[in-house]
Write an enzyme that holds these catalytic residues in place. Structure first.
Site, short mmCIF file in Angstrom:
data_model
loop_
_atom_site.label_atom_id
_atom_site.label_comp_id
_atom_site.label_asym_id
_atom_site.label_seq_id
_atom_site.Cartn_x
_atom_site.Cartn_y
_atom_site.Cartn_z
N GLY B 103 0.80 -1.17 -0.02
CA GLY B 103 -0.06 0.00 -0.04
C GLY B 103 1.04 1.32 0.00
CB CYS B 104 1.34 4.00 2.15
SG CYS B 104 1.76 5.54 1.95
#
Lengths: 264, 264
Positions: B103-104
């Site tokens: 995701g991040c």
């Protein structure tokens, strides 16, 4: 659809008093994308719009050129696996495999600014009233239900100059935008002359994602980076940051924003 | 040291009036890490503490076990290249190459919760007064100079129960914490019984990074995810979120926080 939040019991402190309380936290879900029988990536994401995420991710990373490249897709929501067969771009795959990733992105589509120089500028003569920017940013803020509940997600939206057309939320700011683009590809929604709003920082990676969809305007409540501003300049994209209340900063191609609204 | 910000000329709109103005934006800098003559990763980062970032990254990804594994390191600040020769962990490298990212995050250290189950819980009987949490969080907010200028960075700090010991800023929340851990490794600063404060969301990846350093407390102004909360529970880590003013939420191992301060 899998739940996007999960109930938890917390201890809540205010000053020197404390109490047990019920709360909700945002869910984090691993989605593994298998492209042509090869495990490509595992994304940590919010478990909604996972088909859109998988397709948007493949597009943003340059692995597919459009919906027509997808021959088959099966999503197993319980196990978190998206199996896709696609006419994959061999050059795209080569670049993808060479690069791992970056700061807050995943599987960056470029390394240096020079790689971005090969891109064609966005073709659009679209403009917007400053009033419309303020209105869209306000509606965008109001839409984020999961954020209000949990404080833990990013949002993204595709708009025209009057309305929000698509809205997505995800724990990752990249994922939220990829979900939007996945929807556009799957449902045939055009992006030309349109606008992306993001809750996150505008980095070079976000800018390039938007440029690949030929989108001329990018709006955020947050800040852009220096590289994003330079790329926005060159690629004909209007970057609007720090939109708060009735204020905004325009970092590139400010000719698209007409300040002389009819309102005052 | 390379500048962390860059001056730009923007158009600033307030209501229907507009003016050209000088502003600064955060710099985004590509740092390529070459490990044992092989290109490992290019991180987009803020161009400060790049040695610390490279070392902290290798540690967080399980590629080195400590400073003693580093045989040589040369940083070319202008070209953005960190060349490191290290006694690299072969198993760590294998896992690293299998996983791309999330995701991040970037180059996640795990895929599933089951992978995290192999980790030993943090060994620490450290506790903290709620007053001390409020004070540390306030000092943390005050320290972020680059954030105040540009609004575009994350911060991280290593603290004991009274003071901030190390403070870092970066465009990425992972990078900011890796810089802290790189400093700890290079300067021999212990992390046992200490606290990490982060400006960002507490995801499973952040939780595991902190667990690897045997740190028993993790504080954020922002929210944790459900997986982070479950891992925090199991690994003996106290997760404190939404610290704002005189309020906080404790999501796991709340026994470490003593609410009966002397203040009221």
């Amino acid at each position: 659809m899998v739940d996007q939040t999960e109930p938890v019991t917390i201890k809540r402190l205010a000053g020197s008093s404390s109490e047990d309380a019920d709360d909700v936290v945002i869910r984090e879900f691993p989605l593994t994308i298998i492209l042509n029988n090869e495990e490509l990536v595992t994304l940590l994401c919010s478990p909604a719009q996972m088909k859109e995420l998988a397709v948007g991710y493949l597009f943003s990373e340059g692995l597919i050129g459009g919906k027509e490249d997808i021959k088959n897709m099966v999503l197993d929501e319980q196990r978190g696996v998206a199996r896709i067969e696609a006419e994959s771009d061999a050059e795209g795959e080569r670049v993808f495999k060479r690069l791992i990733t970056s700061g807050c992105g995943r599987g960056a589509s470029f390394v240096s600014e020079s790689d971005a120089r090969a891109m064609a500028p966005v073709e659009s003569t679209a403009t917007i009233d400053s009033d419309a920017v303020f209105r869209l940013a306000k509606e965008f803020q109001n839409r984020s239900q999961v954020f209000r509940e949990t404080g833990g997600v990013h949002s993204a939206a595709l708009c025209d100059d009057g309305n929000i057309i698509l809205f997505s939320e995800d724990i990752g700011r990249h994922n939220a935008i990829d979900k939007i683009f996945g929807s556009c590809l799957l449902e045939g929604i055009p992006t030309d002359d349109r606008i992306i709003i993001t809750s996150g920082r505008i980095s070079s990676e976000i800018l390039l994602k938007v440029a690949r969809r030929n989108i001329p305007m990018l709006i955020s409540r947050s800040a852009p980076t220096n590289v994003a501003v330079r790329m926005g300049d060159r690629l004909g994209i209007t970057i609007i940051g720090f939109v708060r209340g009735e204020r905004m900063n325009i970092y590139s191609n400010d000719w698209r924003v007409r300040a002389d609204g009819k309102r005052h």
